[in-house]
Design a protein around this motif. Structure first.
Motif, PDB file in Angstrom:
ATOM      1  N   LYS A  49     -60.385 -27.786  -2.489  1.00 40.54           N
ATOM      2  CA  LYS A  49     -59.458 -26.916  -1.766  1.00 40.54           C
ATOM      3  C   LYS A  49     -58.359 -26.343  -2.657  1.00 40.54           C
ATOM      4  O   LYS A  49     -57.579 -25.505  -2.203  1.00 40.54           O
ATOM      5  CB  LYS A  49     -58.814 -27.698  -0.620  1.00 40.54           C
ATOM      6  CG  LYS A  49     -59.798 -28.074   0.483  1.00 40.54           C
ATOM      7  CD  LYS A  49     -59.128 -28.891   1.572  1.00 40.54           C
ATOM      8  CE  LYS A  49     -60.106 -29.244   2.689  1.00 40.54           C
ATOM      9  NZ  LYS A  49     -59.481 -30.090   3.740  1.00 40.54           N
ATOM     10  N   ARG A  50     -58.310 -26.774  -3.884  1.00 42.01           N
ATOM     11  CA  ARG A  50     -57.253 -26.286  -4.776  1.00 42.01           C
ATOM     12  C   ARG A  50     -57.526 -24.845  -5.197  1.00 42.01           C
ATOM     13  O   ARG A  50     -58.686 -24.461  -5.431  1.00 42.01           O
ATOM     14  CB  ARG A  50     -57.128 -27.181  -6.004  1.00 42.01           C
ATOM     15  CG  ARG A  50     -56.533 -28.539  -5.677  1.00 42.01           C
ATOM     16  CD  ARG A  50     -56.306 -29.373  -6.905  1.00 42.01           C
ATOM     17  NE  ARG A  50     -55.421 -28.743  -7.882  1.00 42.01           N
ATOM     18  CZ  ARG A  50     -54.973 -29.360  -8.970  1.00 42.01           C
ATOM     19  NH1 ARG A  50     -55.320 -30.618  -9.207  1.00 42.01           N
ATOM     20  NH2 ARG A  50     -54.176 -28.731  -9.808  1.00 42.01           N
ATOM     21  N   PRO A  51     -56.481 -24.031  -5.327  1.00 44.80           N
ATOM     22  CA  PRO A  51     -56.646 -22.623  -5.726  1.00 44.80           C
ATOM     23  C   PRO A  51     -57.347 -22.466  -7.080  1.00 44.80           C
ATOM     24  O   PRO A  51     -58.122 -21.531  -7.281  1.00 44.80           O
ATOM     25  CB  PRO A  51     -55.209 -22.103  -5.788  1.00 44.80           C
ATOM     26  CG  PRO A  51     -54.419 -23.016  -4.922  1.00 44.80           C
ATOM     27  CD  PRO A  51     -55.068 -24.356  -5.040  1.00 44.80           C
ATOM     28  N   GLU A  52     -57.086 -23.404  -7.998  1.00 46.55           N
ATOM     29  CA  GLU A  52     -57.697 -23.311  -9.322  1.00 46.55           C
ATOM     30  C   GLU A  52     -59.214 -23.436  -9.247  1.00 46.55           C
ATOM     31  O   GLU A  52     -59.944 -22.737  -9.958  1.00 46.55           O
ATOM     32  CB  GLU A  52     -57.143 -24.395 -10.251  1.00 46.55           C
ATOM     33  CG  GLU A  52     -55.650 -24.299 -10.524  1.00 46.55           C
ATOM     34  CD  GLU A  52     -54.848 -25.175  -9.574  1.00 46.55           C
ATOM     35  OE1 GLU A  52     -55.304 -25.375  -8.427  1.00 46.55           O
ATOM     36  OE2 GLU A  52     -53.776 -25.645  -9.996  1.00 46.55           O
ATOM     37  N   PHE A  53     -59.687 -24.328  -8.373  1.00 49.76           N
ATOM     38  CA  PHE A  53     -61.132 -24.525  -8.226  1.00 49.76           C
ATOM     39  C   PHE A  53     -61.771 -23.289  -7.603  1.00 49.76           C
ATOM     40  O   PHE A  53     -62.850 -22.850  -8.019  1.00 49.76           O
ATOM     41  CB  PHE A  53     -61.399 -25.759  -7.368  1.00 49.76           C
ATOM     42  CG  PHE A  53     -62.859 -26.126  -7.270  1.00 49.76           C
ATOM     43  CD1 PHE A  53     -63.472 -26.822  -8.296  1.00 49.76           C
ATOM     44  CD2 PHE A  53     -63.611 -25.756  -6.169  1.00 49.76           C
ATOM     45  CE1 PHE A  53     -64.828 -27.142  -8.233  1.00 49.76           C
ATOM     46  CE2 PHE A  53     -64.958 -26.080  -6.084  1.00 49.76           C
ATOM     47  CZ  PHE A  53     -65.568 -26.770  -7.124  1.00 49.76           C
ATOM     48  N   GLN A  54     -61.116 -22.724  -6.604  1.00 45.69           N
ATOM     49  CA  GLN A  54     -61.622 -21.515  -5.970  1.00 45.69           C
ATOM     50  C   GLN A  54     -61.609 -20.341  -6.947  1.00 45.69           C
ATOM     51  O   GLN A  54     -62.503 -19.484  -6.924  1.00 45.69           O
ATOM     52  CB  GLN A  54     -60.790 -21.208  -4.722  1.00 45.69           C
ATOM     53  CG  GLN A  54     -60.918 -22.295  -3.653  1.00 45.69           C
ATOM     54  CD  GLN A  54     -59.918 -22.161  -2.526  1.00 45.69           C
ATOM     55  OE1 GLN A  54     -59.236 -21.155  -2.410  1.00 45.69           O
ATOM     56  NE2 GLN A  54     -59.840 -23.181  -1.696  1.00 45.69           N
ATOM     57  N   GLU A  55     -60.616 -20.309  -7.800  1.00 46.59           N
ATOM     58  CA  GLU A  55     -60.544 -19.287  -8.845  1.00 46.59           C
ATOM     59  C   GLU A  55     -61.723 -19.413  -9.800  1.00 46.59           C
ATOM     60  O   GLU A  55     -62.329 -18.412 -10.212  1.00 46.59           O
ATOM     61  CB  GLU A  55     -59.227 -19.454  -9.609  1.00 46.59           C
ATOM     62  CG  GLU A  55     -59.057 -18.529 -10.788  1.00 46.59           C
ATOM     63  CD  GLU A  55     -57.818 -18.877 -11.603  1.00 46.59           C
ATOM     64  OE1 GLU A  55     -57.870 -19.893 -12.331  1.00 46.59           O
ATOM     65  OE2 GLU A  55     -56.809 -18.184 -11.494  1.00 46.59           O
ATOM     66  N   LEU A  56     -62.074 -20.650 -10.152  1.00 50.48           N
ATOM     67  CA  LEU A  56     -63.220 -20.901 -11.018  1.00 50.48           C
ATOM     68  C   LEU A  56     -64.505 -20.393 -10.375  1.00 50.48           C
ATOM     69  O   LEU A  56     -65.307 -19.708 -11.025  1.00 50.48           O
ATOM     70  CB  LEU A  56     -63.333 -22.403 -11.305  1.00 50.48           C
ATOM     71  CG  LEU A  56     -64.649 -22.875 -11.935  1.00 50.48           C
ATOM     72  CD1 LEU A  56     -64.828 -22.266 -13.324  1.00 50.48           C
ATOM     73  CD2 LEU A  56     -64.698 -24.396 -12.010  1.00 50.48           C
ATOM     74  N   ALA A  57     -64.705 -20.725  -9.109  1.00 50.23           N
ATOM     75  CA  ALA A  57     -65.927 -20.305  -8.407  1.00 50.23           C
ATOM     76  C   ALA A  57     -66.034 -18.781  -8.353  1.00 50.23           C
ATOM     77  O   ALA A  57     -67.119 -18.216  -8.551  1.00 50.23           O
ATOM     78  CB  ALA A  57     -65.940 -20.898  -7.005  1.00 50.23           C
ATOM     79  N   LYS A  58     -64.915 -18.104  -8.090  1.00 47.40           N
ATOM     80  CA  LYS A  58     -64.922 -16.639  -8.048  1.00 47.40           C
ATOM     81  C   LYS A  58     -65.264 -16.057  -9.416  1.00 47.40           C
ATOM     82  O   LYS A  58     -66.031 -15.091  -9.525  1.00 47.40           O
ATOM     83  CB  LYS A  58     -63.560 -16.132  -7.583  1.00 47.40           C
ATOM     84  CG  LYS A  58     -63.421 -14.626  -7.565  1.00 47.40           C
ATOM     85  CD  LYS A  58     -64.369 -13.981  -6.560  1.00 47.40           C
ATOM     86  CE  LYS A  58     -63.905 -14.170  -5.130  1.00 47.40           C
ATOM     87  NZ  LYS A  58     -64.747 -13.419  -4.175  1.00 47.40           N
TER      88      LYS A  58
END
Length: 263
Positions: free
Chosen positions: A143-152
């Motif tokens: 749920k962290r923004p950094e992880f979502q940034e990585l996926a994008k």
């Protein structure tokens, strides 16, 4: 009485003897210069001379530390330490942190990754779409923004690499490899060469062909100095968990019809 001097008087000057003594002491004190004591003992000086020159620590300002942190994702203290060790050289500090991050990621690579997210990317014009699943160890990190940034970023990477078909070499079938080797061995430019030379050339060509198909082996689109694998491991070091690209799918307008015709 007039022929004898009075007690306590100097016979010539008429100055009291005690006053004359005091003047002498004052004059002596004024002519004496106090020498400052050394701050370091002789033994310490000798020790310093034996150990070599003393190098002053490089001053690193907060702005530079923040710049390095934004670029690498490492902790503030790690960034400051890296900058001091590299004497303020940003490139050297970045490389040092990158190597430490990769080493840290390798230690975490065996952990189970059962959480994560599915991210999508639709390219301009809506003719190309990517869906990618990226896994981590806990829902908290997912749920962290950094992880979502990585996926994008990974979804965009896949969109930019049309030759990519698999994540790593483990996803390439042995049958495909053998087929490619036979095709390459039959190439006209290899005919008449010794078998050992042919085998070496064929293996090199097949390995190169495999590399073009692997997501993790591609240069990262925003920094060609690192591979996608190194990019992902950087987030492993930053977030403190094992991260894996599980699978992806590419959708192109009209692609379904082409697959149906081939079938």
């Amino acid at each position: 009485r007039g022929g004898s001097s009075r007690a306590g008087r100097a016979p010539a000057s008429g100055i009291p003897l005690c006053s004359l003594t005091m003047l002498c002491l004052i004059a002596a004190a004024q002519s004496y210069v106090l020498q400052p004591q050394p701050l370091v003992s002789r033994g310490a000086v000798a020790a310093v001379s034996r150990s070599g020159p003393v190098v002053a620590a490089v001053a690193v300002d907060a702005k530079t530390v923040k710049t390095l942190r934004d670029a690498t994702g490492a902790g503030m203290m790690d960034c400051k330490k890296a900058l001091i060790e590299s004497e303020g050289d940003m490139d050297a500090a970045t490389e040092s942190l990158r190597k430490k991050g990769l080493a840290s990621a390798e230690k975490k690579s065996g952990r189970a990754t059962k959480e994560g997210i599915i991210e999508t990317y639709i390219h301009t014009g809506a003719k190309l779409g990517i869906m990618v699943e990226v896994n981590c160890e806990t829902d908290f990190v997912a749920k962290r923004p950094e992880f979502q940034e990585l996926a994008k970023s990974l979804a965009m990477q896949i969109a930019a690499c049309p030759t990519v078909e698999a994540i790593s070499s483990d996803d390439i079938s042995a049958d495909w490899i053998e087929k490619e080797k036979k095709i390459e061995a039959a190439s006209d430019d290899l005919q008449g060469k010794p078998e050992q030379i042919i085998e070496k050339i064929v293996n090199g060509r097949v390995e190169k062909a495999i590399k073009t198909k692997l997501l993790l082996e591609q240069p990262y689109i925003r920094d060609s100095g690192m591979t996608v694998d190194e990019f992902v491991k950087g987030y492993t070091a930053k977030l403190g968990e094992n991260i894996k690209v599980a699978r992806f799918a590419r959708f192109t307008v009209g692609g379904g019809a082409e697959e149906a015709e081939e079938a």
